[in-house]
Design an enzyme around this catalytic site. Structure first.
Site, mmCIF file in Angstrom:
data_model
loop_
_atom_site.group_PDB
_atom_site.id
_atom_site.type_symbol
_atom_site.label_atom_id
_atom_site.label_comp_id
_atom_site.label_asym_id
_atom_site.label_seq_id
_atom_site.Cartn_x
_atom_site.Cartn_y
_atom_site.Cartn_z
ATOM 1 N N THR A 177 -14.425 4.428 7.166
ATOM 2 C CA THR A 177 -14.814 3.668 5.982
ATOM 3 C C THR A 177 -14.562 2.171 6.199
ATOM 4 O OG1 THR A 177 -12.606 3.841 5.021
ATOM 5 C CG2 THR A 177 -14.170 5.607 4.492
ATOM 6 N N TYR A 194 0.841 -1.211 0.000
ATOM 7 C CA TYR A 194 0.000 0.000 0.000
ATOM 8 C C TYR A 194 0.874 1.258 0.000
ATOM 9 C CZ TYR A 194 -3.820 3.160 1.271
ATOM 10 O OH TYR A 194 -4.759 4.191 1.291
#
Length: 250
Positions: free
Chosen positions: A190, A153
């Site tokens: 989220t 990431y």
């Protein structure tokens, strides 16, 4: 006519950004594997054009095919086209040596290859038609520092930043009216945060820090962040290639 194309618009920041464009009266094209029915209803209520394209952004073939079709449709009437490359995945969360090769490839394709391919298509079409494209690549603070367990990431977001800065330099040097920026949204409430909090301490040493963000109410709502993002891309002045941080916009 103006259009907004938002990837990963089925939930989270993408859904909130698409909703904000609708509230601004800008036709929206959502791109994700699954459609958010609430967006369609909101657009119908507002009398704003809305189209959904189903696309698996981990497939380079699907990305090329779907976005070529979107370009063909949009640039027939477009004056300004806003592209939000928002879709992203955090996994694999694990230390190098324990990474799942399938998840590594998916992360690179969704987080890095897709924004590059999409940007390339839209900037090419804009040059051909004389239209103006504003591209916002959603990045992360993880692209600026190493985080144990997030090697892929961190790497893809760092690459997105460099791609944005380099493309911005190219557009500036060519005298193009188009712009490309990166947008760092900070920590939001989220599904990605849910995935992060479910990690083991062996895979992700900072997992308890992220659990504390939720417990302490430190996570911003996607609606708040999306409002800052859409306001930014609709602004008259943007610095090509700049990485904007939401903390400086709220």
């Amino acid at each position: 006519m103006n259009y907004a194309i938002v990837t990963g618009a089925s939930k989270g920041l993408g859904a909130s950004a698409a909703q904000r464009f609708i509230s601004e009266g800008i036709p929206v094209i959502s791109v994700s594997r699954n459609e958010n029915s609430a967006l369609k209803q909101a657009a119908e209520s507002a009398g704003v054009s809305y189209t959904h394209y189903s696309c698996d952004l981990s497939s380079a073939q699907q990305v090329q095919s779907v976005f070529a079709q979107i370009c063909d449709d949009v640039f027939q009437h477009a004056e300004n086209v806003y592209v939000i490359n928002n879709a992203g995945v955090i996994e694999p969360i694990d230390v190098t040596g324990e990474l799942d090769p399938v998840l590594v490839q998916r992360n690179i394709q969704v987080n890095l290859s897709s924004p590059i391919l999409i940007s390339n298509l839209f900037l090419q079409k804009a040059k051909e038609t004389g239209s103006r494209v504003i591209i916002a690549n959603v990045t992360s603070g993880a692209g600026e520092r190493p985080i144990q367990g997030w090697s892929i990431y961190c790497s893809t977001k760092a690459a997105v930043n460099m791609f944005t800065m380099t493309t911005g330099l190219e557009l500036q040097n060519s005298g193009s009216s188009s712009k490309v920026i990166a947008f760092s949204p900070g920590i939001m409430d989220t599904d990605m945060q849910v995935t992060i909090r479910s990690s083991s301490e062996e895979a992700f040493a900072d997992v308890n820090t992220f659990r504390n963000y939720k417990e302490s109410g430190s996570l911003r709502s996607p609606d708040t962040v999306a409002s800052a993002l859409v306001k930014l891309v609709l602004a008259d002045h943007l610095d090509n290639g700049k990485i904007y941080n939401v903390n400086n916009l709220l």
